[in-house]
Structures are given as structure tokens and as C-alpha cells.
Design a protein around this motif. Structure first.
Motif, short mmCIF file in Angstrom:
data_model
loop_
_atom_site.label_atom_id
_atom_site.label_comp_id
_atom_site.label_asym_id
_atom_site.label_seq_id
_atom_site.Cartn_x
_atom_site.Cartn_y
_atom_site.Cartn_z
N GLN A 155 0.82 -1.21 0.00
CA GLN A 155 0.00 0.00 0.00
C GLN A 155 0.86 1.27 0.00
O GLN A 155 0.33 2.38 0.10
CB GLN A 155 -0.92 0.00 1.23
N GLY A 156 2.18 1.10 -0.11
CA GLY A 156 3.07 2.25 -0.18
C GLY A 156 3.58 2.74 1.16
O GLY A 156 4.19 3.81 1.24
N TRP A 157 3.37 1.97 2.22
CA TRP A 157 3.86 2.36 3.53
C TRP A 157 5.33 1.99 3.68
O TRP A 157 5.77 0.93 3.21
CB TRP A 157 3.10 1.65 4.64
N SER A 158 6.09 2.82 4.36
CA SER A 158 7.42 2.44 4.83
C SER A 158 7.27 1.83 6.22
O SER A 158 6.34 2.16 6.96
CB SER A 158 8.34 3.65 4.89
N VAL A 159 8.20 0.94 6.58
CA VAL A 159 8.13 0.25 7.86
C VAL A 159 9.47 0.35 8.56
O VAL A 159 10.52 0.05 7.97
CB VAL A 159 7.76 -1.24 7.67
N ALA A 160 9.44 0.78 9.83
CA ALA A 160 10.64 0.80 10.67
C ALA A 160 10.54 -0.30 11.71
O ALA A 160 9.49 -0.46 12.35
CB ALA A 160 10.79 2.16 11.34
N LEU A 161 11.62 -1.06 11.87
CA LEU A 161 11.66 -2.19 12.79
C LEU A 161 12.76 -1.95 13.82
O LEU A 161 13.91 -2.35 13.62
CB LEU A 161 11.93 -3.48 12.02
N PRO A 162 12.45 -1.30 14.95
CA PRO A 162 13.51 -0.97 15.90
C PRO A 162 14.00 -2.18 16.68
O PRO A 162 13.24 -3.09 17.01
CB PRO A 162 12.82 0.03 16.84
N ASP A 163 15.30 -2.18 16.98
CA ASP A 163 15.88 -3.14 17.92
C ASP A 163 15.67 -2.55 19.32
O ASP A 163 16.57 -1.93 19.90
CB ASP A 163 17.37 -3.34 17.62
N HIS A 164 14.48 -2.75 19.88
CA HIS A 164 14.05 -1.95 21.02
C HIS A 164 14.52 -2.45 22.38
O HIS A 164 14.12 -1.89 23.41
CB HIS A 164 12.52 -1.79 21.02
N LEU A 165 15.39 -3.47 22.42
CA LEU A 165 15.97 -3.88 23.69
C LEU A 165 17.25 -3.13 24.01
O LEU A 165 17.78 -3.26 25.11
CB LEU A 165 16.24 -5.38 23.71
N GLY A 166 17.76 -2.34 23.08
CA GLY A 166 18.95 -1.55 23.34
C GLY A 166 20.23 -2.34 23.20
O GLY A 166 20.24 -3.55 22.96
N PRO A 167 21.38 -1.68 23.37
CA PRO A 167 22.68 -2.31 23.12
C PRO A 167 23.03 -3.42 24.10
O PRO A 167 23.84 -4.29 23.79
CB PRO A 167 23.67 -1.14 23.22
N TYR A 168 22.46 -3.40 25.32
CA TYR A 168 22.74 -4.45 26.31
C TYR A 168 21.68 -5.55 26.31
O TYR A 168 21.69 -6.41 27.16
CB TYR A 168 22.85 -3.84 27.71
#
Length: 417
Positions: A155-168
């Protein structure tokens, strides 16, 4: 495909839903009086230098872009380009950290098309388990669920997939996940090449990913007030870890491995207030070593048949005020702030894996504060503990997707408060 959107995998090898009802009890159960001393066990650093924090990290503001690079195309997202973005975020103590998000840009993207930040569950302790890595490693937790994002990409959406647990890899630190999610959106909106600077932006996630989504929505007014969110849809989110702790105790649990992983992850984020390792007996320390750099399936295997009482040096429980305060700080029901963006929330009233009353209490409080909330209760399909949680993900996904689509088109948000 739409019915699978936001879905947790339901295979016997991957049971993220089971984790959530055990986290709080194990965290507090491991914090017991003893004279032993052990330091937190942090994950091995990511061998890819791109993930490392720059020397001038403190000079940057939350959401500032620290780097970006193109990644190889992914067969599960035909035609989409893939970009890894590193940005500055903030940990639970206000200190700067480096974090990452993976951006999928659809073929023939129209600049300004919608942006979805999708918080996938990350039930892991090792850096190789980050979504940005798992997309390329063949991890079934990703390859089974992620292709459904093609629904919005088409549908033309961009998607962001964060690594949401952080560096540790602070598994269990839910508030941290909300902050990283918001800073990831800030970052991708700074990169003109991604074409989302002026995009209507929405959030989504289920269960563990839903918790990061809900925290991001609730934190946005104070943490990222300049961000305009069109809406947030989340389901099956465990709103109160304290309630789960009080319901469990120290006995065996079928997903003890992931619950212990949450205790290890929270210790990484709160080493002074939550010194889990100092209260483990030799067997507990051995299991901690096995889990410290593992992904979900390995963690589940390491913890099979275990219990908090088996791995600690004392069976006193709930004695530590500091430990309890950490769990409280990561319980969204107890957070005074409320979202400003419209909310779609869904769950099964028969879900045995999460404290349903805490969800409903939170929704009532948000409604009373004027938040436009539409909540939907999913009927039980099979009256079994794990099935209710997983079936609700499937049953609620189509309505959540339709709700998100209406928000990016600018339609007024409905409410059934």
C-alpha cells in the motif's frame, strides 16, 4: 495475510507469549538475601562495528542519526529496499546509548507515504538476536511473521523495525523499549533519502512488541513532544508486571527460561537496584551463563523445568523495595502519563498469560483523561492458556490494520470509552 499481521508465531519451538506472565515473579523471586556477589553478565558486543557507539555519543541529541547503510534486499520483502539506521537514544537512567532500526522502503515509494513503526517481539539476550540480524539469519520468529508486513508495503507504507531492547539487550525493560521506538522514528524522519520526513506515522505491536508500542504512545507527550503520531495499535500487552509477580511465586513454570532471561535483562539495565546475579546459587549462575548470549529458543531450552526457588540461595520473596520499584517503573498501568494519540487496543478477556484487569484499568484511566481509545475484546477460540493469547493476535489483527489505515488517511478516531 492480513489476519497474520502483528502475529506471534504459534509453533511449539517458539512461545513468546508464555514469557510475559512469568517475568515479574521471577524478577522479584531472584532478588533474595544472600552474601554472594556476582556482577551482571552483559552480552558479547556485536562484532559488526556499525552497531558500536561513537566516541562523541554524548554530544548528540535523542534521535540524532549516527549512521546509515544500505542492507542487501530480502526475499521475504520483494521489491523493498532495506536501510539500517543507527541513532542516539536514552537508557532508563537518562544516559545516552546507541540504538538501531531497520527501515523497509516499498518499491515505487511515494515520498510522504505512511510510516509504520512495528515493534516485533525480541525475547532474547544476545546481540545476534536483534531484528536487524534476525531478518538475515533465518530466525523463524522473524521469517514466519515478518512477510505479513508486505500487506502495508504493497500500500506504499514504509516500515521501521527498531531493535528496542537496546545495546545491552535489556529484555524486560519495557520503558526503555518505548524510548528507543520514539527515537527510531525521530531518526528515520531526519533522513531525506527515506522520504518519510512528512509522513503520517503510526505504531503497532502485539504482546511484547505491544508493550513497547504502548510505552512509546504513553511516553511521547513528555519524551518526544515534537513527534506527531496518527495512532497506535497494540494487543495483548502485559500492563503490570507487579500484578504478575504477585500471582506467581517461586514454583516451576513452563516458560521459566524466558522469565529468567527477563530478570537477567532487567539487571543489565538496573545493575545497582536489581542485582540478580548476586542472589543466584551455583546452578543459577550456570544457567545464567547458558542464557546470556542466547535467542528465544535456546533460552527456553536452558530453562525447561526450572524455577526461581531452585536457582537462588534463599526462598524469601518480595523483600526488596528497590527490586519492586524497578518492576513498578516498567509497569505501564502504574505510569501516570497518558497518550495524546488515538489508541486501538485488543485482547482476549480469557487470556491467562497477561493480567487482563490491568489492561482494562489502564484503558479506563486513559479514557477518563480524554484519550480516544477503541478497545476490542476477542472471543476465546480454544479455552487453553497459550491459545487464548495467540488466537487474540490473529483475530484482532484485521481490525487493527483497518484502524491504522483510517488514521493515516486522516479520519477521526472512533472511541468506545
Amino acid at each position: 495475510m492480513i489476519r497474520q499481521f502483528l502475529l506471534f508465531p504459534g509453533s511449539r519451538r517458539s512461545r513468546p507469549a508464555r514469557t510475559l506472565s512469568a517475568i515479574g515473579g521471577v524478577v522479584l523471586g531472584l532478588l533474595l538475601t544472600t552474601t554472594a556477589t556476582a556482577e551482571p553478565l552483559y552480552p558479547r558486543p556485536d562484532p559488526d562495528p556499525f552497531y558500536a557507539a561513537p566516541a562523541d555519543l554524548a554530544a548528540h541529541q535523542p534521535g540524532d542519526v549516527l549512521g546509515a547503510r544500505a542492507l542487501p534486499p530480502l526475499a521475504i520483502f520483494p521489491g523493498a529496499t532495506v536501510t539500517l539506521v543507527k541513532f542516539r537514544s536514552t537508557n532508563s537512567h537518562g544516559a545516552p546509548i546507541a540504538a538501531t532500526t531497520t527501515v523497509l522502503t516499498p518499491f515505487g515509494q511515494r515520498p510522504g507515504g505512511p510510516l509504520l513503526s512495528y515493534q516485533h517481539f525480541i525475547n532474547a539476550l544476545g546481540t545476534q538476536c536483534a531484528v536487524s540480524h534476525a531478518l538475515y539469519s533465518g530466525d523463524r520468529n522473524v521469517t514466519v511473521t515478518m512477510p505479513t508486513l508486505n500487506v502495508v508495503l504493497a500500500q506504499g507504507w514504509s516500515v521501521a523495525l527498531p531493535d528496542h531492547l537496546g545495546p545491552y539487550f535489556a529484555f524486560g525493560a519495557a520503558r526503555l523499549g518505548g524510548q528507543i521506538t520514539l527515537d527510531g522514528i525521530r531518526a528515520v524522519k531526519q533522513l531525506s533519502a527515506l522520504g518519510v520526513q512528512h509522513s503520517p506515522t503510526v505504531l503497532a505491536g502485539y504482546s511484547g512488541g505491544g508493550l513497547a508500542t504502548a510505552w512509546a504512545a504513553a511516553l511521547q507527550p513528555s519524551y518526544a513532544p515534537e513527534l506527531e503520531l496518527a495512532g497506535a495499535a497494540f494487543g495483548g500487552a502485559p500492563m503490570n508486571m507487579v500484578t504478575m509477580a504477585e500471582a506467581l511465586g517461586l514454583g516451576p513454570h513452563r516458560s521459566f527460561g524466558l522469565a529468567m532471561a527477563a530478570a537477567i535483562g532487567l539487571e543489565r539495565e538496573y545493575p545497582d537496584r536489581l542485582p540478580v546475579s548476586s542472589y543466584l546459587n551455583p546452578r543459577g549462575l550456570e544457567v545464567r551463563e547458558q542464557m546470556a548470549n542466547s535467542c528465544a529458543n535456546e533460552i527456553l531450552t536452558a530453562g525447561i523445568g526450572g524455577s526461581a526457588g531452585e536457582y537462588v540461595t534463599d526462598t524469601s520473596i518480595f523483600d526488596s523495595r528497590e527490586a519492586r520499584s524497578v518492576v513498578e517503573e516498567n509497569s505501564l498501568e502504574l505510569y501516570a502519563g497518558v497518550p495524546e494519540t488515538p489508541i486501538f487496543e485488543w485482547h482476549s478477556p480469557d487470556d491467562k498469560q497477561i493480567p487482563v484487569e490491568s489492561i482494562e484499568n489502564t484503558v479506563r484511566r486513559w479514557c477518563a483523561a480524554g484519550v480516544r481509545v477503541q478497545t476490542q475484546r476477542m472471543p476465546a477460540v480454544v479455552p487453553l492458556p497459550d491459545v487464548d493469547h495467540l488466537s487474540a493476535a490473529v483475530l484482532g489483527a484485521p481490525a487493527a490494520l483497518l484502524w491504522l489505515d483510517a488514521r493515516v488517511r486522516g479520519e477521526p478516531a472512533p472511541t468506545n470509552c
